[in-house]
Design an enzyme around this catalytic site. Sequence first.
Site, short mmCIF file in Angstrom:
data_model
loop_
_atom_site.label_atom_id
_atom_site.label_comp_id
_atom_site.label_asym_id
_atom_site.label_seq_id
_atom_site.Cartn_x
_atom_site.Cartn_y
_atom_site.Cartn_z
N GLY A 51 82.54 46.68 -68.59
CA GLY A 51 82.54 47.92 -69.64
C GLY A 51 81.43 48.59 -69.53
O GLY A 51 80.32 48.44 -69.17
N CYS A 78 80.30 41.07 -65.31
CA CYS A 78 79.50 42.12 -65.75
C CYS A 78 79.15 42.40 -67.15
O CYS A 78 78.43 41.63 -67.89
CB CYS A 78 80.11 43.47 -64.98
SG CYS A 78 79.12 44.62 -65.01
N TYR A 79 79.87 43.37 -67.71
CA TYR A 79 79.58 43.59 -69.28
C TYR A 79 79.95 42.36 -70.06
O TYR A 79 79.50 42.00 -71.02
CB TYR A 79 80.52 44.77 -69.78
CG TYR A 79 80.26 45.19 -71.11
CD1 TYR A 79 79.20 45.81 -71.62
CD2 TYR A 79 81.27 44.59 -72.12
CE1 TYR A 79 79.03 45.93 -73.12
CE2 TYR A 79 81.37 44.93 -73.64
CZ TYR A 79 80.13 45.51 -74.02
OH TYR A 79 80.14 45.93 -75.32
N HIS A 168 81.05 41.86 -59.56
CA HIS A 168 82.53 42.13 -59.76
C HIS A 168 83.33 41.34 -58.69
O HIS A 168 83.37 41.90 -57.49
CB HIS A 168 82.81 43.48 -59.76
CG HIS A 168 82.30 44.14 -60.84
ND1 HIS A 168 83.25 44.44 -62.05
CD2 HIS A 168 81.48 45.05 -60.95
CE1 HIS A 168 82.46 45.14 -62.87
NE2 HIS A 168 81.29 45.30 -62.39
N GLU A 170 86.42 40.76 -58.38
CA GLU A 170 87.67 41.45 -58.11
C GLU A 170 87.49 42.66 -57.29
O GLU A 170 88.44 42.95 -56.72
CB GLU A 170 88.25 41.84 -59.37
CG GLU A 170 87.38 43.16 -60.08
CD GLU A 170 86.46 42.81 -60.88
OE1 GLU A 170 85.80 41.83 -60.61
OE2 GLU A 170 85.79 43.72 -61.63
N SER A 221 106.28 30.04 -32.53
CA SER A 221 105.15 28.80 -31.75
C SER A 221 105.78 27.35 -32.40
O SER A 221 105.27 26.51 -31.69
CB SER A 221 104.05 29.08 -32.13
OG SER A 221 103.45 29.05 -33.46
N GLY A 222 106.37 27.50 -33.53
CA GLY A 222 106.70 26.08 -33.99
C GLY A 222 105.82 25.64 -34.97
O GLY A 222 106.02 24.84 -35.78
N ASP A 225 103.25 28.67 -39.88
CA ASP A 225 103.27 30.09 -40.57
C ASP A 225 104.19 30.86 -39.67
O ASP A 225 105.00 31.66 -40.29
CB ASP A 225 101.91 30.52 -39.94
CG ASP A 225 100.76 29.74 -40.60
OD1 ASP A 225 100.81 29.03 -41.38
OD2 ASP A 225 99.48 29.92 -39.98
N THR A 227 106.89 29.99 -38.54
CA THR A 227 108.39 29.44 -38.76
C THR A 227 108.66 30.09 -40.17
O THR A 227 109.90 30.35 -40.43
CB THR A 227 108.30 27.98 -38.68
OG1 THR A 227 107.89 27.76 -37.65
CG2 THR A 227 109.64 27.34 -38.97
N LYS A 375 96.61 28.66 -45.90
CA LYS A 375 97.59 27.58 -45.46
C LYS A 375 98.22 26.55 -46.69
O LYS A 375 99.32 26.19 -46.14
CB LYS A 375 96.73 26.90 -44.43
CG LYS A 375 97.37 25.82 -43.49
CD LYS A 375 97.63 26.79 -42.39
CE LYS A 375 98.33 26.06 -41.16
NZ LYS A 375 98.54 26.89 -40.09
#
Length: 519
Positions: A51, A78-79, A168, A170, A221-222, A225, A227, A375
């Site tokens: 803030g 922060c604030y 921060h 974020e 690739s099997g 990810d 898949t 993952k």
Amino acid sequence: MITIIDFGSQTTHLIGRRIRDLGVGIEIVLPQHALAAIKKSRPKGIILSGGPASVYGRKALLVDKRVFGLGIPVLGICYGLEVIGQVLGGQVSSGKRKEYGRTNFTLKKDCLLFSGWEKNKNRFTVWMSHFDQVVVLPKGMMNVGSTDTVKHAAFADETKKIYAVMFHPEVYHTQYGLDILRNFLFKICRENQKVGQEKIAEIKDYLQINIGTKKAVCALSGGIDSTLAAYLTHEVIGKNLSCFYVDTGLMRKGETEEVRNNLKNKLKLPLSVVDAKKDFLKALKGVIDPEEKRKRIGETFIRVFEREALRFVYPERSRRTQGKQKILIQGTIYPDVIESQGTKHSHKIKTHHNVGGLPEKHGFKIIEPLRTLYKDEVREIAKQLKFPEEIIYRHVFPGPGLAVRVIGEVTEKKLDILKRSDTIVVEEIKKAGLYEKTWMAFAIFTGIKTTGVVGDERKYGETIAIRAIESKDTMTADWSRLPYEVLQRISERITTEVFEVVRVVYDITTKPPGTMEWE
Ligand code: XMP
């Protein structure tokens, strides 16, 4: 759900956005209504935003002290850090220097907010925007980290679960900011991530909006990810998706049959297996340099894939369809995004992620539905969708496959010796119940000939190396302390069952300095 108390910072909504992206719900409340709102909604955690004001000014926005006594974890940003300092009895005063933008933060003490931190992450870049400082900490608070100008840049009372950071997390420019928020949500507040049906629905919405009625292709690739990315896309666009698995001949023993069975029979994906073994062996002939191998494999992959994919997108090969957009689905996950970012001055260690993806210049629009996930989140979603376990927990495998595990020129004969040895390694690790605990376990064809004695005869044969490692983030790794009995069984089986091999050695190198793969 997490309650964010808004003290008027520009980034309050960004905090909310990050938390929602991590799969957790939020409510944003004003400081004067905070206590009542929190008592009503009983969130799992509270975040005090930044803030523009000063906490010691006459019109300072503060929060009822009772917010800190509800037993709900609090993170001040922060604030928000200054509010914690002021309300809990510390002292805040004007700093000597304003600090805006990038600065270096040094972590000084272990604390749950920074847990999972490797040693080399202890000094990192953060984004600051403040003038005031907490000069005297409230009772019970421990200082956790500093910058060059701010002594108390992060502090915590771990018994009361109150945490504060001056920077921060974020903001995109804060290194590891997302990791800090993750730790707060999942380790401190013990929030449950929306990796269930809601997350799946969100990904499907994204795919629907971005693909619509167009056709898309996916190189599988099997691994888990690609898949999962293909599976979710198939649920959304059905027969408009076509998946290709390119058999490069560089896969592990029996892998092509296994992938075909898993993807086609168990997950019902529209899969074509493209036999391109000869193309790859030809491209690798005479090549010794690892980077050159990657380059040749990447190029061959693109050529083969493009040929097959275009056949699907433009079956009639008519000019009418030339303007159609080609869409490529990729299973990129969050660590891939971080790893490929690199920095201006960083060295290129290996040309990663070169296989399985076509550069945009080939005219494909790339869609990456799992881009924000880690993952473990991918595995969690796959579990919910009841994927077979052998897909979910499959070890990571490099794009260029066994070519980077055969040192020197890749030939069919060397690949065969390596595949038979590798199967034994994986079988024994699985038998010992260590497969899921291990990040990767594999064999390397070292190309070193050594002397052995077999049946009283001299035998000049091959040396196979074994590498088994543990890792969390891919960037660093330690070698697995495999039990001697397991190593002994592996060695005994390889030297008897793979008759070309006379010696087996175990790699005890960490990363860094050694990379996971030998090439
Ligand atoms: P390194 O050997 O760099 O490996 O420590 C880290 C992880 O990346 C995989 N790897 C690759 N993946 N293309 C890929 O897609 C590559 O060229 C490549 N080289 C290594 C490796 O298997 C490990 O999981």
